[in-house]
Write a protein that holds these residues in place. Structure first.
Motif, PDB file in Angstrom:
ATOM      1  N   ILE A  75      -2.643  -1.067   7.984  1.00 37.98           N
ATOM      2  CA  ILE A  75      -2.580  -0.437   6.657  1.00 37.98           C
ATOM      3  C   ILE A  75      -3.073   1.012   6.740  1.00 37.98           C
ATOM      4  O   ILE A  75      -2.395   1.945   6.290  1.00 37.98           O
ATOM      5  N   PHE A 134      -2.458  -7.238  -5.020  1.00 35.96           N
ATOM      6  CA  PHE A 134      -1.570  -6.065  -4.994  1.00 35.96           C
ATOM      7  C   PHE A 134      -0.254  -6.360  -5.699  1.00 35.96           C
ATOM      8  O   PHE A 134       0.321  -5.480  -6.328  1.00 35.96           O
ATOM      9  N   SER A 155     -20.976  -2.320   5.539  1.00 38.62           N
ATOM     10  CA  SER A 155     -19.605  -2.472   6.053  1.00 38.62           C
ATOM     11  C   SER A 155     -18.885  -3.606   5.314  1.00 38.62           C
ATOM     12  O   SER A 155     -17.662  -3.644   5.309  1.00 38.62           O
ATOM     13  N   ASN A 190       0.836  -1.209   0.000  1.00 41.69           N
ATOM     14  CA  ASN A 190       0.000   0.000   0.000  1.00 41.69           C
ATOM     15  C   ASN A 190       0.865   1.251   0.000  1.00 41.69           C
ATOM     16  O   ASN A 190       0.547   2.237  -0.666  1.00 41.69           O
ATOM     17  N   SER A 231     -17.249   9.450  -0.581  1.00 40.54           N
ATOM     18  CA  SER A 231     -16.075   9.424  -1.471  1.00 40.54           C
ATOM     19  C   SER A 231     -16.261   8.510  -2.677  1.00 40.54           C
ATOM     20  O   SER A 231     -17.137   7.648  -2.687  1.00 40.54           O
ATOM     21  N   THR A 250     -17.612  -6.194   5.928  1.00 38.95           N
ATOM     22  CA  THR A 250     -16.906  -7.041   6.897  1.00 38.95           C
ATOM     23  C   THR A 250     -17.655  -7.008   8.234  1.00 38.95           C
ATOM     24  O   THR A 250     -18.378  -6.052   8.515  1.00 38.95           O
ATOM     25  N   ARG A 292      -6.582  -4.155   8.125  1.00 42.55           N
ATOM     26  CA  ARG A 292      -6.834  -2.720   7.903  1.00 42.55           C
ATOM     27  C   ARG A 292      -6.252  -1.850   9.005  1.00 42.55           C
ATOM     28  O   ARG A 292      -5.933  -0.694   8.776  1.00 42.55           O
ATOM     29  N   PHE A 325      -9.790   7.976   8.983  1.00 39.27           N
ATOM     30  CA  PHE A 325     -10.777   7.014   9.485  1.00 39.27           C
ATOM     31  C   PHE A 325     -10.088   5.664   9.638  1.00 39.27           C
ATOM     32  O   PHE A 325      -9.222   5.310   8.848  1.00 39.27           O
ATOM     33  N   TYR A 342      -5.548 -10.717  -1.018  1.00 39.08           N
ATOM     34  CA  TYR A 342      -5.280  -9.308  -1.309  1.00 39.08           C
ATOM     35  C   TYR A 342      -3.807  -9.083  -1.659  1.00 39.08           C
ATOM     36  O   TYR A 342      -3.472  -8.269  -2.523  1.00 39.08           O
TER      37      TYR A 342
HETATM   38  C1  HEM Z   1      -7.282  -5.337   3.280  1.00 36.40           C
HETATM   39  C2  HEM Z   1      -8.265  -4.681   2.658  1.00 36.40           C
HETATM   40  C3  HEM Z   1      -8.234  -3.185   2.486  1.00 36.40           C
HETATM   41  C4  HEM Z   1      -7.197  -2.356   2.190  1.00 36.40           C
HETATM   42  C5  HEM Z   1      -5.744  -2.739   1.875  1.00 36.40           C
HETATM   43  C6  HEM Z   1      -7.698  -0.995   2.173  1.00 36.40           C
HETATM   44  C7  HEM Z   1      -6.938   0.144   1.959  1.00 36.40           C
HETATM   45  C8  HEM Z   1      -7.369   1.434   2.199  1.00 36.40           C
HETATM   46  C9  HEM Z   1      -6.532   2.603   2.307  1.00 36.40           C
HETATM   47  C10 HEM Z   1      -5.001   2.609   2.149  1.00 36.40           C
HETATM   48  C11 HEM Z   1      -7.318   3.672   2.548  1.00 36.40           C
HETATM   49  C12 HEM Z   1      -6.887   5.136   2.746  1.00 36.40           C
HETATM   50  C13 HEM Z   1      -6.569   5.382   4.230  1.00 36.40           C
HETATM   51  C14 HEM Z   1      -6.130   6.809   4.519  1.00 36.40           C
HETATM   52  O1  HEM Z   1      -5.334   7.368   3.761  1.00 36.40           O
HETATM   53  O2  HEM Z   1      -6.603   7.380   5.535  1.00 36.40           O
HETATM   54  C15 HEM Z   1      -8.676   3.188   2.565  1.00 36.40           C
HETATM   55  C16 HEM Z   1      -9.789   3.963   2.748  1.00 36.40           C
HETATM   56  C17 HEM Z   1     -11.077   3.492   2.643  1.00 36.40           C
HETATM   57  N1  HEM Z   1     -11.478   2.178   2.543  1.00 36.40           N
HETATM   58 FE1  HEM Z   1     -10.264   0.577   2.539  1.00 36.40          FE
HETATM   59  N2  HEM Z   1      -9.038  -1.037   2.429  1.00 36.40           N
HETATM   60  C18 HEM Z   1      -9.414  -2.351   2.619  1.00 36.40           C
HETATM   61  C19 HEM Z   1     -10.676  -2.823   2.896  1.00 36.40           C
HETATM   62  C20 HEM Z   1     -11.801  -2.058   2.831  1.00 36.40           C
HETATM   63  C21 HEM Z   1     -13.145  -2.563   2.997  1.00 36.40           C
HETATM   64  C22 HEM Z   1     -13.534  -4.010   3.314  1.00 36.40           C
HETATM   65  C23 HEM Z   1     -13.987  -1.511   2.833  1.00 36.40           C
HETATM   66  C24 HEM Z   1     -15.477  -1.609   2.912  1.00 36.40           C
HETATM   67  C25 HEM Z   1     -16.233  -0.859   3.676  1.00 36.40           C
HETATM   68  C26 HEM Z   1     -13.175  -0.304   2.589  1.00 36.40           C
HETATM   69  C27 HEM Z   1     -13.633   0.984   2.384  1.00 36.40           C
HETATM   70  C28 HEM Z   1     -12.846   2.123   2.454  1.00 36.40           C
HETATM   71  C29 HEM Z   1     -13.369   3.481   2.474  1.00 36.40           C
HETATM   72  C30 HEM Z   1     -14.837   3.919   2.367  1.00 36.40           C
HETATM   73  C31 HEM Z   1     -12.266   4.335   2.619  1.00 36.40           C
HETATM   74  C32 HEM Z   1     -12.273   5.861   2.724  1.00 36.40           C
HETATM   75  C33 HEM Z   1     -12.296   6.283   4.202  1.00 36.40           C
HETATM   76  C34 HEM Z   1     -12.210   7.802   4.332  1.00 36.40           C
HETATM   77  O3  HEM Z   1     -13.183   8.472   3.937  1.00 36.40           O
HETATM   78  O4  HEM Z   1     -11.154   8.279   4.799  1.00 36.40           O
HETATM   79  N3  HEM Z   1     -11.863  -0.696   2.595  1.00 36.40           N
HETATM   80  N4  HEM Z   1      -8.684   1.825   2.373  1.00 36.40           N
END
Ligand code: HEM
Length: 352
Positions: free
Chosen positions: A322, A134, A195, A24, A78, A197, A319, A300, A130
């Motif tokens: 990460i 990646f 969600s 990541n 978003s 998960t 998560r 978040f 995952y």
């Molecule tokens: C291992 C699995 C996952 C990885 C590697 C991943 C990775 C990421 C990363 C790197 C960010 C940005 C974090 C930041 O800069 O603050 C992010 C944000 C986000 N992820 Fe994931 N994610 C995963 C699983 C999920 C799942 C299951 C969901 C389902 C709900 C999800 C929904 C989101 C959302 C909505 C955001 C934006 C949050 C915000 O508004 O700051 N992700 N994710």
């Protein structure tokens, strides 16, 4: 029958999570300022609201939902990947509650986070799945092949490479991903969010969902703007309130409703969704430059929660590290302070 709410942690998971953090960080685009999130880089507004918890039946009274209460909230809507809202994508809804008493799992703080997307299931089964995906993405970025396909947009050529090296061997993952990234809602308020998960609700495992009160939706003016979702959100909240129902679905069968595989939808005939609270969004202007910047700088994390709502399953376990490492890196590069916001500073922005 296996126990309910039971996690099964593979012995090699810590190594897989370390690899996911590396991947990541390697994929984070640091070429422009501000450095945006690695996923869900663009938001459509920074909305204020209130989560109103009523009197619930005894089995649901845990953590935030133990007693009737009201929590001020900030909501970030978003896009999953695209900076152009006219393109199909997954969409996120991240919710941060203020002034929630009690020790949180991530760090001592007064806030509490929930993260949802507009699709009921997630495409990756676990950390191993995952990591493979990646690796394929990183290889595509480093490979010469997408560069040779100069007649295609770069992202499309890279996705072609990921398909050939990984996705065609994983048809279930590919079908979910296609459905997830193909969404073209008219407004961020028109979608249901999940969600995907599981989480604890006291002793139970549940999934969360936010369901819009569609009867409150205004017709959306057609738009060809790359920011059409921001325009639709602002239009919806101009002079009118809006509401989402905050729902939970309880795991009642450990086999058909697995904890360790978020690709599997839990059947709502086997376990119907129940309402826990109402998310009220008063009429407002959610996209002033100051509010947009406030949400840009938020972090978040599903682990910023009470122990009664602990995230469950391998994808959620990954998560924690990460999100922490990516948000730390982007804040360092942007020269912004990484700290939890106080309600008063947010209030000053929307009351201005
Ligand atoms: C291992 C699995 C996952 C990885 C590697 C991943 C990775 C990421 C990363 C790197 C960010 C940005 C974090 C930041 O800069 O603050 C992010 C944000 C986000 N992820 Fe994931 N994610 C995963 C699983 C999920 C799942 C299951 C969901 C389902 C709900 C999800 C929904 C989101 C959302 C909505 C955001 C934006 C949050 C915000 O508004 O700051 N992700 N994710």
């Amino acid at each position: 029958m296996p126990e309910l709410a039971l996690e099964t942690i593979p012995p090699n998971e810590p190594a897989l999570i370390a690899r996911l953090v590396e991947q990541n960080l390697a994929l984070l685009d640091t070429s422009s300022r501000p450095v945006r999130r690695g996923q869900h880089p663009k938001h459509h507004g920074c909305v204020h609201g209130e989560l109103v918890v009523g009197e619930l039946e005894p089995r649901l009274r845990h953590g935030l939902f133990a007693t009737p209460g009201r929590y001020a909230a900030v909501i970030r809507f978003s896009n999953g990947a695209s900076l152009d809202d006219r393109k199909g994508d997954a969409h996120g809804m991240a919710l941060k509650l203020f002034n929630v008493p009690g020790q949180k799992l991530l760090e001592p703080c007064d806030t509490h986070d929930f993260i949802l997307i507009d699709h009921p299931v997630f495409f990756a089964r676990d950390c191993a799945g995952y990591v493979e995906l990646f690796d394929a993405l990183l290889n595509a970025k480093q490979s010469i092949l997408p560069k040779l396909a100069f007649f295609l947009p770069r992202m499309l050529a890279e996705m072609g490479h990921v398909y050939l090296s990984h996705l065609h061997k994983h048809p279930q993952e590919m079908a979910i991903m296609r459905a997830m990234i193909g969404k073209q809602p008219a407004s961020p308020m028109a979608s249901t969010y999940w969600s995907t998960t599981p989480y604890l609700l006291g002793p139970h495992a549940v999934r969360w969902s936010l369901v819009p009160r569609t009867a409150m939706l205004k017709p959306v003016a057609p738009s060809d703007s790359p920011d059409k979702l921001r325009l639709a959100l602002a239009q919806q909240l101009a002079g009118s309130d809006f509401e989402f129902d905050f729902m939970a679905q309880q795991q009642t069968n450990a086999e058909s409703m697995p904890i360790e595989d978020p690709r599997t939808e839990w059947d709502d005939k086997e376990s119907p969704w129940v309402k826990l609270a109402t998310l009220r969004l008063p009429a407002q202007k959610p996209d002033t430059p100051e509010l947009m910047e406030f949400c840009e700088n938020l972090s978040f994390n599903v682990w910023r929660c009470l122990p009664q709502h602990r995230p469950l399953g391998g994808v959620n376990r990954a998560r924690r590290a990460i999100y922490e490492s990516i948000t730390r890196r982007r804040h360092e590069l942007n020269g912004t302070a990484m700290r939890e916001p106080r309600l008063e500073e947010f209030q000053r922005l929307w009351q201005a």
